[in-house]
Design an enzyme around this catalytic site. Structure first.
Site, PDB file in Angstrom:
ATOM      1  N   ASP A   1      24.175  -0.473 -29.839  1.00  0.00           N
ATOM      2  CA  ASP A   1      23.104  -0.283 -28.876  1.00  0.00           C
ATOM      3  C   ASP A   1      21.711  -0.242 -29.515  1.00  0.00           C
ATOM      4  O   ASP A   1      20.820  -0.987 -29.091  1.00  0.00           O
ATOM      5  CB  ASP A   1      23.370   0.994 -28.061  1.00  0.00           C
ATOM      6  CG  ASP A   1      22.374   1.192 -26.939  1.00  0.00           C
ATOM      7  OD1 ASP A   1      22.722   0.911 -25.785  1.00  0.00           O
ATOM      8  OD2 ASP A   1      21.241   1.628 -27.213  1.00  0.00           O
TER       9      ASP A   1
ATOM     10  N   VAL B   1      21.979  -0.372 -23.283  1.00  0.00           N
ATOM     11  CA  VAL B   1      22.541  -1.690 -23.594  1.00  0.00           C
ATOM     12  C   VAL B   1      24.065  -1.634 -23.561  1.00  0.00           C
ATOM     13  O   VAL B   1      24.719  -2.489 -22.948  1.00  0.00           O
ATOM     14  CB  VAL B   1      22.021  -2.199 -24.943  1.00  0.00           C
ATOM     15  CG1 VAL B   1      22.675  -3.534 -25.291  1.00  0.00           C
ATOM     16  CG2 VAL B   1      20.507  -2.358 -24.903  1.00  0.00           C
ATOM     17  N   ASP B   2      24.639  -0.634 -24.204  1.00  0.00           N
ATOM     18  CA  ASP B   2      26.098  -0.487 -24.174  1.00  0.00           C
ATOM     19  C   ASP B   2      26.604  -0.321 -22.738  1.00  0.00           C
ATOM     20  O   ASP B   2      27.532  -1.020 -22.303  1.00  0.00           O
ATOM     21  CB  ASP B   2      26.511   0.748 -24.978  1.00  0.00           C
ATOM     22  CG  ASP B   2      26.667   0.455 -26.467  1.00  0.00           C
ATOM     23  OD1 ASP B   2      26.879  -0.714 -26.817  1.00  0.00           O
ATOM     24  OD2 ASP B   2      26.576   1.396 -27.261  1.00  0.00           O
ATOM     25  N   MET B   3      26.019   0.613 -22.015  1.00  0.00           N
ATOM     26  CA  MET B   3      26.520   0.904 -20.670  1.00  0.00           C
ATOM     27  C   MET B   3      26.191  -0.228 -19.707  1.00  0.00           C
ATOM     28  O   MET B   3      26.990  -0.560 -18.828  1.00  0.00           O
ATOM     29  CB  MET B   3      25.970   2.239 -20.189  1.00  0.00           C
ATOM     30  CG  MET B   3      26.428   3.404 -21.064  1.00  0.00           C
ATOM     31  SD  MET B   3      25.852   5.023 -20.532  1.00  0.00           S
ATOM     32  CE  MET B   3      26.997   5.353 -19.176  1.00  0.00           C
TER      33      MET B   3
ATOM     34  N   GLY C   1      28.779  -2.840 -20.221  1.00  0.00           N
ATOM     35  CA  GLY C   1      29.995  -2.462 -19.512  1.00  0.00           C
ATOM     36  C   GLY C   1      29.907  -2.777 -18.029  1.00  0.00           C
ATOM     37  O   GLY C   1      30.865  -3.279 -17.425  1.00  0.00           O
TER      38      GLY C   1
END
Length: 387
Positions: free
Chosen positions: A149, A177-179, A182
């Site tokens: 991230d 960014v990660d979430m 997802g």
């Protein structure tokens, strides 16, 4: 497949779907948790020492890092040593017999080397939906590099726009960014599921951290592409809209969003300067943008003289959008958070987490089981005991 006796039957729109999570950290686990909270059976495949996020702490909460626990409720944990041919074969067999969806964010090239990539699995199970959550995307000179991230906030230009002018770039505190990746993974999977209803065939869905990062700055990129000029850091403000930022009050902070000329007129009146609305320097939004340093300096001085609550009352009385700048504790304790039922208890534990930000017919999906202990379901799924 049989549910463990201590796990209630799943309810929700995805009940009956089986999801295999070949993932760790944040992006893939978050995508799988969304599907699990909406009824899917999620089986998390872990290495022998588990998802690294289990050790992200302190704080730790009932046996694992709070980050891990917040991302892995409603799942089953299977330990599979993929370098062991027998264990890898058992995992492939389970996927080909039972899985509807596979989600993976393993390091580049690993699933291909194991024969667990989308092309290999769809060749044997054409109805499978397979989602790659990559770092830089499926092609290009950086396709084989790993990513995290903060790296993608840096590479994707998010950090260059975040922070105060003249000061170093800063990362957005939340793992956006990660979430976000997802979430895009789930959007792609839902699209493939809808298509599968009519065709019977699955798809390979590709999303990546870099592509998500570029999406988050797409509005700022549009300004650059239109003008050739970069907006730069805005602090709590927004490029092209003035006044539209946060201010320090006598006891805290407040954010005021006056995105139109009529709202600015109300702001001017609320701060005791109705004449500003007819001042040529502030007469419309382009003029205010050109003179924002002057205007913000005036507003900074005025808003510092009274409390946040006083200013919230003053602005709300005339219909100006505003908000106190809450910290996490204030947000969690707010009556609006309570009224929406956003903080949810996890059955059988003392843990409480923020739930999914959507409801169906007025009902928010709720967690039905605790995050799994490492390898808790290995024997049930792969027919072998933990070593």
């Amino acid at each position: 497949m049989t549910e463990q006796a201590n796990r209630p039957p799943r309810k929700g729109p995805f009940a009956g779907l089986v999801v295999i999570e070949l993932g760790a950290s944040v992006a893939a686990p978050f995508a799988c948790q969304i599907l699990g909270e909406l009824g899917a059976r999620v089986i998390k495949i872990e290495k022998s020492d588990g998802d690294d996020a289990r050790r992200w702490g302190p704080p730790f909460w009932e046996g694992a890092g709070a980050f891990f626990q917040a991302l892995n409720r409603n799942k089953e944990s299977v330990v599979c040593e993929m370098r062991d041919a027998g264990q890898l074969s058992a995992l492939k067999e389970f996927i080909l017999e039972h899985a509807d969806i596979v989600i993976q964010n393993m390091r580049p090239g690993l699933v291909e080397s194991l024969g667990l990539d989308g092309a290999a699995l769809l060749a044997k199970r054409p109805s499978l939906i397979y989602c790659n959550l990559g770092a830089f995307g499926r092609t290009g000179p950086l396709k084989d590099r790993p990513g995290y991230d903060p790296l993608m906030q840096a590479f994707g230009a998010i950090m260059s726009t975040t922070g105060e002018p003249g000061r170093p770039s800063v990362r957005v505190g939340a793992s956006i960014v990660d979430m976000g990746t997802g979430m895009w993974g789930v959007i792609g999977i839902l699209t493939a599921l809808l298509e599968r209803q009519s065709t019977g065939r699955g798809r390979i869905v590709d999303v990546s951290l870099f592509e998500t990062a570029t999406c988050w700055v797409s509005l700022l990129a549009a300004q650059y592409l239109a003008s050739g000029q970069m907006a730069g850091k805005q602090g709590s403000g927004a490029p092209g809209i003035v006044p539209y930022k946060g201010y320090v009050t006598s006891d805290g902070e407040i954010l005021v969003s006056a995105g139109s000329d009529s709202l600015f007129r109300k702001v001017a009146g609320a701060v005791g300067h109705p004449e500003w609305a007819d001042d040529p320097r502030f007469i419309d939004n382009p003029a205010r943008v050109a003179n924002q340093q002057l205007l913000y300096g005036l507003l900074d001085d005025i808003l510092a003289t009274r409390s946040t609550a006083d200013w919230v009352d003053a602005f709300e009385a005339v219909g100006v959008p505003c908000s106190p700048i809450n910290d996490i504790a204030q947000m969690v304790a707010h009556p609006q958070t309570e009224a929406l039922g956003l903080i949810q208890d996890v059955p059988g534990t003392g843990m409480r987490f923020i739930g999914l930000p959507l409801s169906f017919d007025g009902q928010r999906a709720a967690p039905y089981s605790a995050p799994p202990k490492l390898g808790e379901h290995t024997e049930t799924i792969l027919g072998r005991k933990m070593p």
